[in-house]
Scaffold this active site. Structure first.
Site, PDB file in Angstrom:
ATOM      1  N   HIS A 155      47.708  13.074  14.883  1.00 38.78           N
ATOM      2  CA  HIS A 155      47.843  14.256  15.706  1.00 38.78           C
ATOM      3  C   HIS A 155      47.914  15.577  14.887  1.00 38.78           C
ATOM      4  O   HIS A 155      48.228  15.730  13.734  1.00 38.78           O
ATOM      5  CB  HIS A 155      49.302  14.218  16.499  1.00 38.78           C
ATOM      6  CG  HIS A 155      50.540  14.384  15.299  1.00 38.78           C
ATOM      7  ND1 HIS A 155      50.975  15.276  14.748  1.00 38.78           N
ATOM      8  CD2 HIS A 155      50.975  13.370  14.491  1.00 38.78           C
ATOM      9  CE1 HIS A 155      51.873  15.397  13.977  1.00 38.78           C
ATOM     10  NE2 HIS A 155      52.022  13.957  13.776  1.00 38.78           N
ATOM     11  N   HIS A 214      32.920  13.602   6.756  1.00 37.25           N
ATOM     12  CA  HIS A 214      32.959  12.142   7.001  1.00 37.25           C
ATOM     13  C   HIS A 214      34.171  11.545   6.666  1.00 37.25           C
ATOM     14  O   HIS A 214      34.694  11.609   5.390  1.00 37.25           O
ATOM     15  CB  HIS A 214      31.792  11.756   5.943  1.00 37.25           C
ATOM     16  CG  HIS A 214      31.603  10.070   6.188  1.00 37.25           C
ATOM     17  ND1 HIS A 214      30.569   9.456   5.442  1.00 37.25           N
ATOM     18  CD2 HIS A 214      32.427   9.167   6.777  1.00 37.25           C
ATOM     19  CE1 HIS A 214      30.634   8.057   5.586  1.00 37.25           C
ATOM     20  NE2 HIS A 214      31.804   7.914   6.457  1.00 37.25           N
TER      21      HIS A 214
END
Ligand SMILES: CC(C)(COP(=O)(O)OP(=O)(O)OC[C@H]1O[C@@H](n2cnc3c(N)ncnc32)[C@H](O)[C@@H]1OP(=O)(O)O)[C@@H](O)C(=O)NCCC(=O)NCCS
Length: 206
Positions: free
Chosen positions: A130, A139
């Site tokens: 979150h 990446h």
């Protein structure tokens, strides 16, 4: 009008993206690659970029694992409408924001309040908790985990199985080595390895 999706990059990463698009019943208009020796991928013919009429309306995904090359191409092809590839077995919160060109692989989780930039790779089984904020061209490698509120600058790679504890800020174009555990903020361009992660060098390039 049917979307024409072009996959740019006939690499191993390209295979995974083609597979995701096919699983989602997206029809692939063409796969393109600059390498003249690359003729086919997963049974699809590989075309050269010059074969395409870029004035036509396409959607595209840059299926190139190298963050710098992905950025360079996206700047060259800035007029293109980029789309996403989300594996059907990825779990993406309705309360996450994911920008165009970003791909999310099988088993990955992107939780509520996360904001993910453009042309980001959230690789197989990676966890983005979150309120993470991930910049463009990042990446997150397979099995890497970002705890809540982590921030990552442009172009950084978080390596296989690395963990980043909550609220850490990682700079741009850094590399977090495979298996590292990041417990402190990381400066731009730093290469970090180990538990806890320490810098072994700095990149001079983007
Ligand atoms: C961190 C990394 C970028 C370093 O690569 P490099 O610049 O080529 O560095 P080297 O291989 O020369 O290693 C330099 C030193 O760091 C150590 N090292 C390298 N990677 C390490 C890692 N992940 N964890 C712990 N130590 C590491 C090496 O053992 C070496 O130590 P030494 O100087 O004592 O011999 C690379 O090893 C890595 O982990 N890359 C991530 C790969 C990945 O996750 N790929 C996902 C693809 S989807």
């Amino acid at each position: 009008m049917e979307n024409k999706v072009i996959v740019y990059g006939a690499s191993g990463h390209g295979k995974v993206i083609i597979d995701i698009l096919q699983k989602n019943n997206v029809s692939i208009h063409a796969v393109i690659d600059d390498n003249p020796n690359c003729e086919s991928i997963l049974g699809l013919k590989v075309h050269r970029p010059s074969d395409l009429d870029f004035s036509e309306k396409y959607q595209m995904i840059l299926s190139i694992g190298n963050n710098e090359i992905r950025k360079k191409l996206s700047l060259q092809l800035h007029q293109i409408d980029y789309t996403n590839a989300f594996h059907p077995k990825a779990i993406i919160s309705n309360h996450a924001v994911i920008n165009p060109g970003t791909v999310v692989m099988a088993g990955a989780i992107v939780n509520a309040g996360a904001v993910i930039g453009k042309h980001v790779i959230i690789n197989t089984s990676a966890i983005v908790e979150h309120d993470c904020v991930i910049s463009d061209f990042v990446h997150i490698s397979p099995n890497a985990s970002l705890a809540g509120g982590v921030q990552i600058g442009e172009g950084t790679q978080v390596g296989l199985g690395a963990s980043v504890i909550q609220n850490v800020k990682i700079g741009k174009w850094a590399v977090i080595g495979a298996g590292a555990v990041v417990i402190n903020d990381v400066p731009d361009f730093a290469v970090m390895v180990g538990i806890p992660a320490k810098s072994i060098k700095f990149h001079t390039n983007e």
